[in-house]
Design a protein around this motif. Structure first.
Motif, PDB file in Angstrom:
ATOM      1  N   MET A 172      -5.480   4.689  12.037  1.00  0.00           N
ATOM      2  CA  MET A 172      -5.739   3.982  10.784  1.00  0.00           C
ATOM      3  C   MET A 172      -4.809   2.789  10.671  1.00  0.00           C
ATOM      4  N   ILE A 173      -5.255   1.779   9.932  1.00  0.00           N
ATOM      5  CA  ILE A 173      -4.404   0.624   9.643  1.00  0.00           C
ATOM      6  C   ILE A 173      -3.527   0.958   8.436  1.00  0.00           C
ATOM      7  N   ALA A 174      -2.252   0.669   8.550  1.00  0.00           N
ATOM      8  CA  ALA A 174      -1.323   0.813   7.426  1.00  0.00           C
ATOM      9  C   ALA A 174      -1.418  -0.470   6.601  1.00  0.00           C
ATOM     10  N   GLU A 175      -2.311  -0.470   5.625  1.00  0.00           N
ATOM     11  CA  GLU A 175      -2.649  -1.686   4.876  1.00  0.00           C
ATOM     12  C   GLU A 175      -1.451  -2.241   4.108  1.00  0.00           C
ATOM     13  N   ARG A 176      -0.774  -1.389   3.338  1.00  0.00           N
ATOM     14  CA  ARG A 176       0.340  -1.870   2.514  1.00  0.00           C
ATOM     15  C   ARG A 176       1.498  -2.338   3.375  1.00  0.00           C
ATOM     16  N   ALA A 177       1.776  -1.612   4.425  1.00  0.00           N
ATOM     17  CA  ALA A 177       2.859  -2.009   5.323  1.00  0.00           C
ATOM     18  C   ALA A 177       2.554  -3.351   5.980  1.00  0.00           C
ATOM     19  N   SER A 178       1.300  -3.547   6.368  1.00  0.00           N
ATOM     20  CA  SER A 178       0.906  -4.816   6.993  1.00  0.00           C
ATOM     21  C   SER A 178       1.103  -5.979   6.029  1.00  0.00           C
ATOM     22  N   ARG A 179       0.703  -5.793   4.769  1.00  0.00           N
ATOM     23  CA  ARG A 179       0.852  -6.873   3.781  1.00  0.00           C
ATOM     24  C   ARG A 179       2.310  -7.205   3.515  1.00  0.00           C
ATOM     25  N   THR A 180       3.182  -6.226   3.644  1.00  0.00           N
ATOM     26  CA  THR A 180       4.612  -6.455   3.420  1.00  0.00           C
ATOM     27  C   THR A 180       5.175  -7.492   4.377  1.00  0.00           C
ATOM     28  N   LEU A 181       4.586  -7.583   5.560  1.00  0.00           N
ATOM     29  CA  LEU A 181       5.103  -8.491   6.591  1.00  0.00           C
ATOM     30  C   LEU A 181       4.501  -9.888   6.521  1.00  0.00           C
ATOM     31  N   ASN A 182       3.522 -10.080   5.651  1.00  0.00           N
ATOM     32  CA  ASN A 182       2.818 -11.370   5.611  1.00  0.00           C
ATOM     33  C   ASN A 182       3.666 -12.436   4.921  1.00  0.00           C
ATOM     34  N   LYS A 183       4.714 -12.848   5.596  1.00  0.00           N
ATOM     35  CA  LYS A 183       5.620 -13.870   5.070  1.00  0.00           C
ATOM     36  C   LYS A 183       6.321 -14.539   6.248  1.00  0.00           C
ATOM     37  N   GLU A 184       6.923 -15.672   5.995  1.00  0.00           N
ATOM     38  CA  GLU A 184       7.676 -16.372   7.031  1.00  0.00           C
ATOM     39  C   GLU A 184       9.106 -15.847   7.090  1.00  0.00           C
ATOM     40  N   ASN A 185       9.727 -16.018   8.248  1.00  0.00           N
ATOM     41  CA  ASN A 185      11.146 -15.704   8.424  1.00  0.00           C
ATOM     42  C   ASN A 185      11.474 -14.272   8.013  1.00  0.00           C
ATOM     43  N   ALA A 233      15.689  -8.357   8.738  1.00  0.00           N
ATOM     44  CA  ALA A 233      15.800  -6.973   9.199  1.00  0.00           C
ATOM     45  C   ALA A 233      15.355  -6.001   8.114  1.00  0.00           C
ATOM     46  N   GLN A 234      15.686  -6.306   6.864  1.00  0.00           N
ATOM     47  CA  GLN A 234      15.292  -5.398   5.778  1.00  0.00           C
ATOM     48  C   GLN A 234      13.786  -5.412   5.542  1.00  0.00           C
ATOM     49  N   ASP A 235      13.119  -6.532   5.843  1.00  0.00           N
ATOM     50  CA  ASP A 235      11.660  -6.584   5.730  1.00  0.00           C
ATOM     51  C   ASP A 235      11.000  -5.655   6.748  1.00  0.00           C
ATOM     52  N   ILE A 236      11.528  -5.661   7.960  1.00  0.00           N
ATOM     53  CA  ILE A 236      10.998  -4.795   9.013  1.00  0.00           C
ATOM     54  C   ILE A 236      11.226  -3.328   8.654  1.00  0.00           C
ATOM     55  N   GLU A 237      12.427  -3.038   8.151  1.00  0.00           N
ATOM     56  CA  GLU A 237      12.752  -1.678   7.731  1.00  0.00           C
ATOM     57  C   GLU A 237      11.827  -1.211   6.613  1.00  0.00           C
ATOM     58  N   GLU A 238      11.577  -2.086   5.659  1.00  0.00           N
ATOM     59  CA  GLU A 238      10.713  -1.749   4.533  1.00  0.00           C
ATOM     60  C   GLU A 238       9.283  -1.473   5.002  1.00  0.00           C
ATOM     61  N   ALA A 239       8.768  -2.317   5.894  1.00  0.00           N
ATOM     62  CA  ALA A 239       7.411  -2.127   6.399  1.00  0.00           C
ATOM     63  C   ALA A 239       7.278  -0.797   7.139  1.00  0.00           C
ATOM     64  N   ALA A 240       8.273  -0.444   7.926  1.00  0.00           N
ATOM     65  CA  ALA A 240       8.247   0.824   8.662  1.00  0.00           C
ATOM     66  C   ALA A 240       8.242   2.012   7.707  1.00  0.00           C
ATOM     67  N   ASN A 241       9.050   1.935   6.655  1.00  0.00           N
ATOM     68  CA  ASN A 241       9.100   3.022   5.671  1.00  0.00           C
ATOM     69  C   ASN A 241       7.781   3.149   4.912  1.00  0.00           C
ATOM     70  N   ILE A 242       7.196   2.009   4.560  1.00  0.00           N
ATOM     71  CA  ILE A 242       5.921   2.031   3.835  1.00  0.00           C
ATOM     72  C   ILE A 242       4.814   2.621   4.713  1.00  0.00           C
ATOM     73  N   ALA A 243       4.799   2.242   5.987  1.00  0.00           N
ATOM     74  CA  ALA A 243       3.792   2.777   6.908  1.00  0.00           C
ATOM     75  C   ALA A 243       3.889   4.296   6.998  1.00  0.00           C
ATOM     76  N   ALA A 244       5.107   4.802   7.098  1.00  0.00           N
ATOM     77  CA  ALA A 244       5.303   6.247   7.195  1.00  0.00           C
ATOM     78  C   ALA A 244       4.894   6.962   5.908  1.00  0.00           C
ATOM     79  N   ASP A 245       5.055   6.287   4.775  1.00  0.00           N
ATOM     80  CA  ASP A 245       4.728   6.899   3.490  1.00  0.00           C
ATOM     81  C   ASP A 245       3.239   6.815   3.138  1.00  0.00           C
ATOM     82  N   GLU A 246       2.578   5.715   3.524  1.00  0.00           N
ATOM     83  CA  GLU A 246       1.181   5.544   3.101  1.00  0.00           C
ATOM     84  C   GLU A 246       0.181   6.296   3.969  1.00  0.00           C
TER      85      GLU A 246
END
Length: 267
Positions: A203-216, A219-232
């Motif tokens: 499955m696609i981790a939709e919320r985690a993917s959207r978290t990364l849709n930004k420039e620059n 490290a905390q953005d990557i950490e947040e996306a990983a946590n969201i993927a595991a939770d969703e």
């Protein structure tokens, strides 16, 4: 061991589809690798080998992959090894062994929607469409959500682009099925994260993917996306691992996948 009472080798897709619908237990035959482990009785087995569906080629901005193409051909094809950071070749290269990959077909692998599939996870982060004889063409994600109904998968179509992608899996041994697999891709500033072998279907981790849709990304953005993927996403327990273990592993593999894509871009 499965049994087949009759065999058919149609010359046309129309004929194959007609035979498929004649009886409930008429079945399209791919490589039969996993069918061999079942006790299913098949009234008529339908062999598609005369329909010339074993190809990988460019077609009007897409990479078209015929349903009878094997995993081994997917692994070694020069066009695919040069596309999307070779993600499809990487995704199938550790599946069981070369002899096995020489027999398993793409159509059977995708149409069966196996939960343990490495290939589905990788395909989900690309712009992949499935083309079915009766239902027509649709995005892979839509196909996976639809209820199963009798049809023939004719080909996959992957849109050619500058998408950067990475595939990572964790196995207890080289020839075993994955405990968990993860694919990550990026096109412009749009990210896609997919997780499979949960042990449910990829499955696609939709919320985690959207978290990364930004420039620059930081490290905390990557950490947040990983946590969201595991939770969703939901995870289950089987002989290869517990749900909690898979959830923890998801965080690790998603972070690795994101960093690999970033590294590819910088190169």
């Amino acid at each position: 061991m499965f049994t087949i009472l009759d065999m058919a080798q149609p010359d046309r897709l129309e004929e194959a589809y007609e035979i498929l619908l004649k009886r409930r237990n008429n079945t399209i035959l791919g490589g039969c690798a996993f069918l061999k482990m079942s006790k299913k009785q098949i009234r008529t087995g339908i062999d598609l080998s005369k329909l010339k569906l074993d190809y990988i080629r460019e077609d009007n901005g897409f990479v078209a992959i015929g349903a009878m193409t094997t995993l081994r051909e997917l692994e070694t094809n020069p066009l695919l090894r040069e596309s999307f950071n070779s993600i499809l070749s990487q995704a199938v290269s550790n599946i069981i062994g070369v002899q096995f990959r020489n027999g398993v077909t793409i159509g059977a692998s995708v149409y069966s929607r196996y939960g343990f599939s490495d290939l589905l996870t990788a395909l989900l982060v690309l712009d992949t469409e499935v083309e079915l004889y009766h239902q027509g063409r649709m995005p892979l994600g839509e196909f996976l959500k639809r209820p199963c109904q009798k049809d023939i998968l004719v080909q996959l179509r992957i849109k050619k682009s500058q998408r950067i992608a990475a595939f990572i899996s964790f196995r207890k041994s080289a020839s075993d099925f994955a405990v968990l697999n993860v694919a990550v891709s990026k096109l412009d500033d749009q990210w896609t994260i997919a997780v499979g072998a949960r042990p449910g279907r990829a499955m696609i981790a939709e919320r985690a993917s959207r978290t990364l849709n930004k420039e620059n990304l930081r490290a905390q953005d990557i950490e947040e996306a990983a946590n969201i993927a595991a939770d969703e996403l939901s995870f289950g327990t089987n002989a290869r691992g517990t749900a909690d273990y898979r959830k923890a592993l998801c965080r690790v593999l998603v972070k690795r996948g994101i960093r690999e894509v970033i590294l590819c871009k910088s190169n």
